[in-house]
Design an enzyme around this catalytic site. Structure first.
Site, PDB file in Angstrom:
ATOM      1  N   CYS A   2      26.837  20.749  58.488  1.00  0.00           N
ATOM      2  CA  CYS A   2      27.225  22.059  58.010  1.00  0.00           C
ATOM      3  C   CYS A   2      27.881  22.840  59.132  1.00  0.00           C
ATOM      4  O   CYS A   2      28.167  22.314  60.198  1.00  0.00           O
ATOM      5  CB  CYS A   2      25.997  22.816  57.496  1.00  0.00           C
ATOM      6  SG  CYS A   2      25.029  21.909  56.257  1.00  0.00           S
ATOM      7  N   ARG A  54      27.839  24.708  53.677  1.00  0.00           N
ATOM      8  CA  ARG A  54      27.032  23.504  53.504  1.00  0.00           C
ATOM      9  C   ARG A  54      27.844  22.294  53.063  1.00  0.00           C
ATOM     10  O   ARG A  54      28.641  22.378  52.125  1.00  0.00           O
ATOM     11  CB  ARG A  54      25.926  23.765  52.471  1.00  0.00           C
ATOM     12  CG  ARG A  54      24.968  22.595  52.262  1.00  0.00           C
ATOM     13  CD  ARG A  54      23.991  22.897  51.143  1.00  0.00           C
ATOM     14  NE  ARG A  54      23.045  21.810  50.951  1.00  0.00           N
ATOM     15  CZ  ARG A  54      22.301  21.627  49.853  1.00  0.00           C
ATOM     16  NH1 ARG A  54      22.411  22.494  48.845  1.00  0.00           N
ATOM     17  NH2 ARG A  54      21.472  20.618  49.756  1.00  0.00           N
ATOM     18  N   GLU A  82      20.927  16.872  60.944  1.00  0.00           N
ATOM     19  CA  GLU A  82      19.996  16.062  60.169  1.00  0.00           C
ATOM     20  C   GLU A  82      18.739  15.812  61.000  1.00  0.00           C
ATOM     21  O   GLU A  82      18.826  15.523  62.199  1.00  0.00           O
ATOM     22  CB  GLU A  82      20.613  14.701  59.799  1.00  0.00           C
ATOM     23  CG  GLU A  82      21.906  14.763  58.996  1.00  0.00           C
ATOM     24  CD  GLU A  82      21.725  15.274  57.579  1.00  0.00           C
ATOM     25  OE1 GLU A  82      20.569  15.329  57.109  1.00  0.00           O
ATOM     26  OE2 GLU A  82      22.744  15.626  56.962  1.00  0.00           O
ATOM     27  N   ASP A 107      15.681  18.628  54.861  1.00  0.00           N
ATOM     28  CA  ASP A 107      15.088  18.688  56.195  1.00  0.00           C
ATOM     29  C   ASP A 107      15.024  20.120  56.719  1.00  0.00           C
ATOM     30  O   ASP A 107      14.175  20.440  57.558  1.00  0.00           O
ATOM     31  CB  ASP A 107      15.838  17.781  57.170  1.00  0.00           C
ATOM     32  CG  ASP A 107      17.352  17.969  57.137  1.00  0.00           C
ATOM     33  OD1 ASP A 107      17.838  18.824  56.379  1.00  0.00           O
ATOM     34  OD2 ASP A 107      18.054  17.238  57.866  1.00  0.00           O
TER      35      ASP A 107
END
Length: 685
Positions: A2, A54, A82, A107
């Protein structure tokens, strides 16, 4: 993957509608990093605003929307990256006294729940992944910025403006910060010197005065009440290198290879988790072939692999990649690119990289990313194998060169170097031509004078560090070219760490791990891939792999002149040795010949003497001399010129559009409807 941005500054908050439009403008400059969703959050009372774009990879539902608030409501976060072990972190949280009520399986939600229980630093130390984030603590009114251990994900920050216009800006890319009306937009000439030396601006510097890069493995806090930032290291690549060397792996060679194989399998397995199509870059070299082999070994169907080929001799690895792909049974896609297609990328580079960046392999990196994005949303890469397993030939070359020249006193060597450079390149070339009939083939070189002048610079080196700096530098004295420039200290020059216990080659590897890798390689890959909304992942940078690699004895990395020995043994379990063994080629393009040919007119316009004098950044006489020498073939200044050309084309774009998006005009927004979400709420676009 992102992109995010935001700002903190009590006095900058006036009319809510203006602030929301400003935040949206800043955030929208990062749309390429996150084309799937946008979100905004601000607390006007506390002077904080967060914006997010995003690219949906995990949890494609609205439950993954950002900015996101923690379960207890204390933290609000914007996050890029991530966390590969976040489900294990959830299991640990679920066993606690206050198990979170999960809304989804992103996450980001896991991180926030961890912040509530373990605090920010405690959570980050548990996290395995690549990331950058900004999190607002609604209880302490403190903003915390964080970056992953090795620096895969970017994060810029800094105070800008004066007096009532002072504001703390932060974001994934500079273009978002430039959009804010308080952005000072002052070029740091010291940083320009660094870019000319290295082809990149190393952290913590940026091309703009007052704006810094958060260093890898660091956290930073700031608040409106305490505007002076406080940063600290939660993980250090240099400390891990020293620890690994001082506490080496104890076991047999076979056990070392087995353990490395297992760690890499775990890293690859974790990074193959995605809710979108996934593939890998494949060059056919040791590093990318290892990653693809381990992916294919753990996949029930063919892995999608991608390669770029060039028709120019010496620049094409596609045929090797195809052979590896056929052997492993991947679903392989290759694209052969001609010079015209590659050159067409050049006008896009400045907006792509956002500050001067002149590693010319940026061009094929973008092309292979563009190719992959047509088929997948996530691509694994073999980057970092060279830094961890002693892959660069310059390590051995520098060490051998230093052993040779160090036999003589430095004073005598400097005198000899001065004598060599006192004779012009042209004179040396003429002398060499006259003596050509008397010299053996091994001593006949093209452009002998050029090589002698470059060798003289190394000959005068007083330490191995100086030898290495010379090998990795383009302009050896950039401050002489930059008008008003003064080169600031870096880990490679003026601020060298001790690194007790490391030998010369290990020292070079460790310095590359914290300089060249994050500031060149990872920047190159991140910006090229995110420009086409492609997430890249690098299994070698799983910090467990990094730690283990540093614990391996040097004899398991470099053996009988062969680099990456242990890593090669892992690869040979999946791919025949004969398919891999060949000289390292790299991932470049023929910039030198292009500048004398199809790019000459473009370069000439940027290096025009009148233009150079008017802009006032460079010594026009010195620069024009190098340009003419390159055109005539007397010298090969391709890298030096590319450094300057990338700055020149970047500054040209800044003049045309200094913010990357038009600045907000507050006077035209006074009567807009309020778009800013009330404190404590999160609003989608």
């Amino acid at each position: 993957m992102c992109g995010f941005t935001g700002y903190l500054g009590m006095t900058s908050f006036g009319i809510q509608a203006e602030q929301k439009i400003l935040l949206k403008r800043m955030t929208d400059t990062l749309a390429h990093r996150g084309p799937d969703d946008a979100g905004y959050w601000c607390d006007s009372e506390r002077g904080i605003a967060l914006g997010h774009r995003r690219l949906s990879i995990l949890d494609l539902s609205d439950a993954g929307h950002q900015p996101m608030r923690s379960p207890a409501g204390r933290y609000v976060i914007v996050f890029n990256g991530e966390i590969y072990n976040h489900m294990l972190m959830r299991e640990e949280l679920d066993k606690g006294p206050a198990a979170p009520a999960w809304r989804g399986h992103s996450d980001t939600e896991t991180l926030l729940a961890g912040f509530d229980v373990w605090g920010v630093e405690g959570t980050v130390k548990r996290a395995l992944g690549m990331f950058a984030f900004a999190v607002w603590d609604r209880q302490t009114h403190m903003l915390t910025l964080g970056r992953d251990r090795v620096g895969e994900k970017p994060l810029y920050y800094g105070w800008q403006g004066r007096g009532s216009q002072a504001v703390f800006l932060f974001g994934s890319e500079l273009k978002a910060l430039r959009t804010h009306p308080s952005f000072d937009n002052i070029i740091d000439r010291g940083s320009l010197c660094l870019q000319l030396r290295h082809s990149y601006v190393p952290a913590p510097y940026s091309i703009y005065r007052g704006i810094a890069k958060l260093a890898p493995g660091c956290l930073l806090t700031v608040s409106a009440r305490q505007p002076e930032t406080r940063s600290w290291t939660y993980w250090s690549g240099l400390e891990q290198a020293v620890t690994g060397v001082m506490r080496p792996f104890v076991g047999t060679e076979q056990q070392a290879v087995d353990q490395l194989d297992g760690l890499l399998q775990d890293a690859v397995r974790a990074q193959m988790i995605a809710d979108v199509p996934l593939g890998a870059f494949l060059s056919g070299g040791v590093d990318s072939s290892t990653i693809v082999a381990l992916m294919q070994a753990q996949s029930p169907r063919p892995i999608k692999t991608f390669s770029i080929g060039f028709h120019e001799v010496g620049f094409n690895e596609a045929e090797y990649a195809k052979a590896v792909a056929v052997h492993l049974g991947t679903e392989h896609t290759e694209l052969y690119v001609n010079a015209r297609q590659a050159q067409a990328v050049i006008p896009q580079l400045q907006s792509m990289y956002d500050e001067p960046f002149s590693d010319s392999s940026q061009i094929p990196t973008f092309l292979v990313s563009q190719l992959a994005r047509q088929h997948v949303t996530v691509a694994l890469s073999g980057d970092a194998g060279d830094e961890l397993f002693c892959g660069y030939s310059r390590y051995q070359f520098a060490a051998k060169l230093w052993r040779t020249i160090n036999r003589g006193p430095v004073s005598l060597r400097r005198l000899a170097a001065k004598g060599i450079t006192s004779i012009s390149v042209e004179a040396w070339n003429k002398t060499a031509a006259k003596m050509a009939h008397f010299l053996p083939a091994s001593l006949k070189f093209a452009n002998t004078g050029d090589k002698l002048h470059k060798g003289a610079q190394v000959l005068a080196s007083a330490t191995l560090d100086a030898v290495y700096l010379g090998l990795v530098s383009h302009w050896d004295d950039p401050a002489s070219l930059v008008i008003g420039g003064s080169e600031p200290p870096t880990l490679l020059r003026g601020n060298a760490p001790r690194l007790s216990g490391l030998d010369g080659i290990q020292r070079m590897m460790a310095l590359d791990l914290v300089t060249y890798l994050p500031d060149d390689i990872l920047v190159k890959v991140d910006r090229a891939a995110m420009n086409v909304s492609l997430e890249t992942r690098i299994p070698f940078l799983d910090h467990r792999v990094v730690d283990f690699a540093w614990s391996l004895p040097q004899s398991l990395k470099l053996r009988d002149g062969t680099s990456k020995w242990a890593l090669r043994q892992v690869l040979y379990r999946y791919v025949p040795k004969a398919m891999i063994e060949r000289p390292k080629m790299g991932f470049g393009v023929p910039i030198g010949s292009w500048l004398r040919g199809p790019l000459r007119e473009w370069a000439e316009s940027l290096l025009n003497e009148s233009r150079l004098k008017q802009e006032g950044f460079f010594d026009a006489v010195q620069l024009r001399k190098k340009w003419h020498e390159h055109l005539s073939g007397q010298r090969n200044w391709q890298f030096h010129l590319w450094d300057v050309l990338m700055f020149q084309s970047w500054i040209e774009q800044q003049v045309a559009d200094p913010t990357g998006a038009s600045r907000v005009s507050f006077s035209s927004l006074r009567h807009s409807n309020s778009l800013c979400a009330p404190e404590g709420t999160v609003r989608a676009e």
